[in-house]
Design an enzyme around this catalytic site. Structure first.
Site, PDB file in Angstrom:
ATOM      1  N   LYS A 102       5.126  39.723  43.048  1.00 31.26           N
ATOM      2  CA  LYS A 102       5.636  38.242  42.795  1.00 31.26           C
ATOM      3  C   LYS A 102       6.480  37.963  44.048  1.00 31.26           C
ATOM      4  O   LYS A 102       7.787  38.631  44.042  1.00 31.26           O
ATOM      5  CB  LYS A 102       6.005  37.911  41.538  1.00 31.26           C
ATOM      6  CG  LYS A 102       6.533  36.580  41.352  1.00 31.26           C
ATOM      7  CD  LYS A 102       7.015  36.199  39.761  1.00 31.26           C
ATOM      8  CE  LYS A 102       7.351  34.887  39.681  1.00 31.26           C
ATOM      9  NZ  LYS A 102       7.687  34.412  38.427  1.00 31.26           N
ATOM     10  N   LYS A 154       1.114  36.901  43.828  1.00 28.45           N
ATOM     11  CA  LYS A 154       1.599  35.651  43.476  1.00 28.45           C
ATOM     12  C   LYS A 154       2.503  35.184  44.495  1.00 28.45           C
ATOM     13  O   LYS A 154       3.461  36.046  44.741  1.00 28.45           O
ATOM     14  CB  LYS A 154       1.977  35.451  42.214  1.00 28.45           C
ATOM     15  CG  LYS A 154       2.641  34.194  41.777  1.00 28.45           C
ATOM     16  CD  LYS A 154       3.422  34.222  40.743  1.00 28.45           C
ATOM     17  CE  LYS A 154       4.025  32.913  40.385  1.00 28.45           C
ATOM     18  NZ  LYS A 154       4.995  32.950  39.147  1.00 28.45           N
TER      19      LYS A 154
HETATM   20  C1  PBG Z   1       8.352  32.537  35.688  1.00 28.07           C
HETATM   21  C2  PBG Z   1       7.153  32.046  36.425  1.00 28.07           C
HETATM   22  C3  PBG Z   1       7.230  31.234  37.581  1.00 28.07           C
HETATM   23  C4  PBG Z   1       5.803  31.018  37.815  1.00 28.07           C
HETATM   24  C5  PBG Z   1       4.972  31.639  36.768  1.00 28.07           C
HETATM   25  N1  PBG Z   1       6.013  31.968  36.266  1.00 28.07           N
HETATM   26  C6  PBG Z   1       8.242  30.403  38.333  1.00 28.07           C
HETATM   27  C7  PBG Z   1       9.351  31.132  39.030  1.00 28.07           C
HETATM   28  O1  PBG Z   1       9.417  32.675  39.048  1.00 28.07           O
HETATM   29  O2  PBG Z   1      10.195  30.554  39.090  1.00 28.07           O
HETATM   30  C8  PBG Z   1       5.369  30.081  39.097  1.00 28.07           C
HETATM   31  C9  PBG Z   1       3.971  29.432  38.721  1.00 28.07           C
HETATM   32  C10 PBG Z   1       3.940  28.392  39.709  1.00 28.07           C
HETATM   33  O3  PBG Z   1       4.477  28.101  40.455  1.00 28.07           O
HETATM   34  O4  PBG Z   1       2.694  27.832  39.417  1.00 28.07           O
HETATM   35  N2  PBG Z   1       8.315  32.372  34.433  1.00 28.07           N
END
Ligand code: PBG
Length: 327
Positions: free
Chosen positions: A197, A250
């Site tokens: 991520k 991601k």
């Molecule tokens: C954290 C989380 C995020 C997303 C999914 N889980 C946000 C972040 O890391 O700030 C982002 C998903 C998206 O942008 O569609 N709980």
């Protein structure tokens, strides 16, 4: 042997032949539909930066899940949006057995829908400071946060979640959650790990939807540097070793090379999260007349699958399901 004997166009000239030799196929079976659940009743509150997506209260969420099932969608990913006044510095409402996500899971299961309910495990939507874990000064502490994710995951599973998806990017959380779930006899519940991520600018609309933007600093101390690829493979390997059943990359579009390398190297089920900013980009481009919405959506999703993703988390799931159902 080459032209004029070899003519690649022979396999492109008719639609029937193109169908026959198509290498990548999109299926509604591979979509996971992310949904936001908030307090209240009869709430369908549009998320302005995520055109077409809404925050749902538990009752309307069930209606939306029913629509998803009717379209053939098999899985949803739930994000909780608790009221601001119950957020605290450790995010304790995240493991409340009557918390927003826990009630949503019970309502979906109670409605008897044939739907896999996956939950996002992270604290940023639940902490007053909007950080993903325990904060001390300007640092996010790793090990003390793990125990809190375990409590959250356990409470989701106790409420009936079918799978948990830790998105915090702390070190060691997959192993800790696996052990915690096994400790409540939930060894059959899979973990989908947000393994690679990235600290991305494409999460903007999501943070707007959840009110989860950090009140100070950013997430670069735990989310990955967009410049790194080898590191993603190490992260994925660690998560597999700790017991991840599905690994996730991601965002998706700026990271297709990562999806490809992860699939090639490990051969495990790979999920790709086509995140909020990527969804918004397509929607806004279509709205501005810069491209045909239907073709943009299918091309993006096909590209993610072609890169090697088995599963796609996408806000376009219902729309794409409708398109696939038509063809
Ligand atoms: C954290 C989380 C995020 C997303 C999914 N889980 C946000 C972040 O890391 O700030 C982002 C998903 C998206 O942008 O569609 N709980």
């Amino acid at each position: 042997m080459s032209y004029p004997i070899i003519r690649p166009r022979r396999l492109r000239e008719s639609g029937l032949v193109r169908d026959l030799v198509r290498e990548t196929r999109l299926s509604v079976d591979d979509f996971i539909y992310p949904l936001f659940v908030c307090e209240g009743a009869q709430v369908v509150s549009p998320i302005l930066s995520l055109p077409g997506q809404n925050r749902y209260s538990v009752d309307t969420l069930v209606t939306e899940c029913r629509r998803a099932v009717d379209l053939g969608i098999k899985a949803v990913l739930l994000f909780g949006i608790p009221d601001d006044d119950i957020k605290d510095d450790v995010g304790s409402c995240a493991w409340d057995k009557d918390g927003i996500v826990q009630r949503a899971i019970r309502a979906i299961k109670g409605a008897g829908l044939d739907l896999l309910v996956i939950t996002d495990v992270c604290l940023c939507e639940y902490t007053s400071h909007g950080h993903c874990g325990v904060v001390q000064g300007d640092r996010i502490l790793n090990d003390p946060s793990l125990e809190l994710y375990c409590r959250q995951a356990v409470s989701h599973v106790e409420a009936g979640a079918d799978m948990v998806a830790p998105s915090d990017m702390m070190d060691g959380r997959v192993g800790a959650i696996r052990e915690a779930l096994d400790g409540i006899d939930a060894e059959h519940i899979p973990i989908m790990a947000y393994s690679a991520k990235y600290a991305s600018a494409f999460y903007g609309p999501f943070r707007d939807a959840c009110g989860s933007a950090p009140s100070f600093g950013d997430r670069r101390s735990h989310q990955m540097d967009p410049a790194n690829a080898d590191e993603a493979l190490r992260e994925v390997e660690l998560d597999i070793d700790e017991g991840a059943d599905i690994v996730m990359v991601k965002p998706a579009l700026a990271y297709l090379d990562i999806i490809h390398r992860v699939k090639q190297q490990f051969g495990v089920p790979v999920a790709a999260y086509n995140v909020s900013g990527e969804y918004a980009m397509v929607e806004l481009a279509a709205k501005a007349g810069a491209g045909d919405r239907e073709r943009l959506v299918l091309e993006v999703l096909t590209g993610i699958r072609r890169a090697g993703a088995d599963l796609i988390l996408t806000y376009h799931a219902p729309y794409a399901a409708e398109l696939l159902g038509r063809s």
